[in-house]
Design a protein around this motif. Structure first.
Motif, PDB file in Angstrom:
ATOM      1  N   PRO A  50       8.802  -1.386   6.462  1.00  0.00           N
ATOM      2  CA  PRO A  50       9.622  -1.384   5.240  1.00  0.00           C
ATOM      3  C   PRO A  50       9.173  -0.291   4.277  1.00  0.00           C
ATOM      4  N   LEU A  52       8.448   0.728   0.702  1.00  0.00           N
ATOM      5  CA  LEU A  52       8.130   0.026  -0.539  1.00  0.00           C
ATOM      6  C   LEU A  52       8.639   0.836  -1.730  1.00  0.00           C
ATOM      7  N   THR A  53       9.907   0.685  -1.993  1.00  0.00           N
ATOM      8  CA  THR A  53      10.497   1.338  -3.158  1.00  0.00           C
ATOM      9  C   THR A  53      10.109   0.569  -4.416  1.00  0.00           C
ATOM     10  N   TRP A  56      11.772  -2.834  -4.637  1.00  0.00           N
ATOM     11  CA  TRP A  56      11.220  -3.856  -3.761  1.00  0.00           C
ATOM     12  C   TRP A  56       9.900  -4.400  -4.307  1.00  0.00           C
ATOM     13  N   THR A  60       9.419  -8.177  -5.675  1.00  0.00           N
ATOM     14  CA  THR A  60       8.501  -9.083  -4.968  1.00  0.00           C
ATOM     15  C   THR A  60       7.530  -9.749  -5.936  1.00  0.00           C
TER      16      THR A  60
END
Length: 357
Positions: A50, A52-53, A56, A60
């Motif tokens: 994934p 990790l922008t 995101w 989270t």
């Protein structure tokens, strides 16, 4: 080897495989293995990677906070709904003449050990009400203390005589001791009874030990033998007519505590206690904690769906959830103040194959 069958005569003949074919197969296998090793070491194996922008990451952390804080509040509420009455009696249940020498008092068999304590119920307590004794500064986790027992003997009784781990409490007057060892020898032997007004409160002592311990660790045909028969008596004595599997005070005590301050279950009161009730405790102050500066307390406690009173779990959840939301807010402010353009994800190592095509 290649096998050939002659369809006309049914003769069978064999011919050697070509060395070139064998070498080509070995080379292909070695090539595939080298390629897999290369992909593993370079972290290019197919995997979920994934990206990790900021969205995101911030989302989270916010999600963690939204989940953890309510769970912590619910756990804290459950802990606070438990009502406890804690009474330290070891310093109060000593006659005035022995106040200056508590060790002499507890070792004097003729000194009166009976004591009465009065406990006031400040909030209604619903049955079952659990009775614990609490010991402080008592290191049941000491290595030599923990090892001074024989689990095989507890299960098999006199039929098991390899009790070297119990020394020096394995034999007494040349006869084996059942149960042997320091843990059993130091059995807690203070006793409690309770009354409310003129009514006696019955203490239920069945099923206070773990079922697995009763069924699998203490023999149903094993009876105490030659226990506490020396002149140097440690703690409580055992009924020689009752098998160890039914002596639940012993079973509870033999499950040693991990910390120097611990509680062990003594019994249950199966009656509700109302607010402002006065509970009279009749106790025998037999157990010696004065020699090592220990403390003794009596605890009456209700329970919740989460167990006894322990606010640590709820506080920990709230702390983690709050920290996650704080981190999310910091990341959000940094992202808004100093936004950075996103790179092209096609240039990541997992997507390079698609670019080369």
């Amino acid at each position: 080897m290649d096998v050939e069958v002659d369809e006309r005569g049914g003769d069978v003949s064999t011919t050697a495989a070509s060395p070139l074919v064998i070498l080509h197969g070995a080379s292909s296998s070695s090539s595939r293995r080298s390629k897999a090793i290369h992909q593993f070491t370079q972290q290019t194996l197919p995997a979920c990677k994934p990206v990790l922008t900021p969205a995101w990451v911030i989302g989270t952390f916010f999600f963690m906070g939204v989940i953890f804080i309510p769970v912590g509040l619910i756990s804290l509420h459950a802990s606070q709904s438990v009502h406890e009455i804690v009474d330290r009696y070891d310093t109060e249940c000593i006659p005035d003449m022995f106040k200056s020498n508590k060790v002499a008092y507890i070792k004097n068999a003729s000194a009166p050990k009976s004591c009465h304590r009065y406990l006031k119920v400040h909030k209604p307590m619903k049955a079952p009400i659990y009775i614990y004794y609490q010991l402080d500064n008592y290191y049941q986790n000491h290595r030599r203390y923990v090892k001074s027992r024989s689990d095989e003997q507890l299960l098999r009784g006199l039929g098991y005589n390899k009790t070297g781990s119990c020394e020096p409490l394995a034999l007494e007057n040349g006869l084996p001791v059942v149960p042997c060892g320091l843990v059993a020898w130091s059995l807690f032997n203070d006793t409690y009874s309770f009354s409310r007004g003129t009514n006696k409160l019955e203490v239920e002592k069945k099923n206070i030990a773990w079922k697995s311990d009763r069924d699998h660790k203490f023999g149903k045909q094993v009876y105490p033998f030659n226990f506490q028969n020396s002149s140097f008596v440690g703690g409580g004595k055992l009924d020689t007519t009752i098998p160890l599997s039914d002596q639940e005070d012993l079973i509870v005590w033999m499950r040693t505590a991990a910390f120097p301050s611990f509680r062990k279950l003594y019994g249950r009161i199966e009656e509700d206690l109302e607010e402002d009730d006065i509970i009279v405790v009749h106790l025998m102050n037999n157990y010696n904690t004065y020699s090592f500066g220990g403390k003794k307390m009596l605890v009456l406690s209700t329970s919740s769906w989460l167990g006894g009173k322990n606010g640590f779990l709820g506080v920990a959840y709230i702390f983690v959830g709050s920290s996650a939301i704080l981190i999310a807010l910091i990341f959000l402010l940094l992202h808004v103040k100093n936004p950075r353009p996103y790179g092209d994800t096609m240039y990541l190592s997992g997507n390079r194959k698609e670019i080369s095509r």
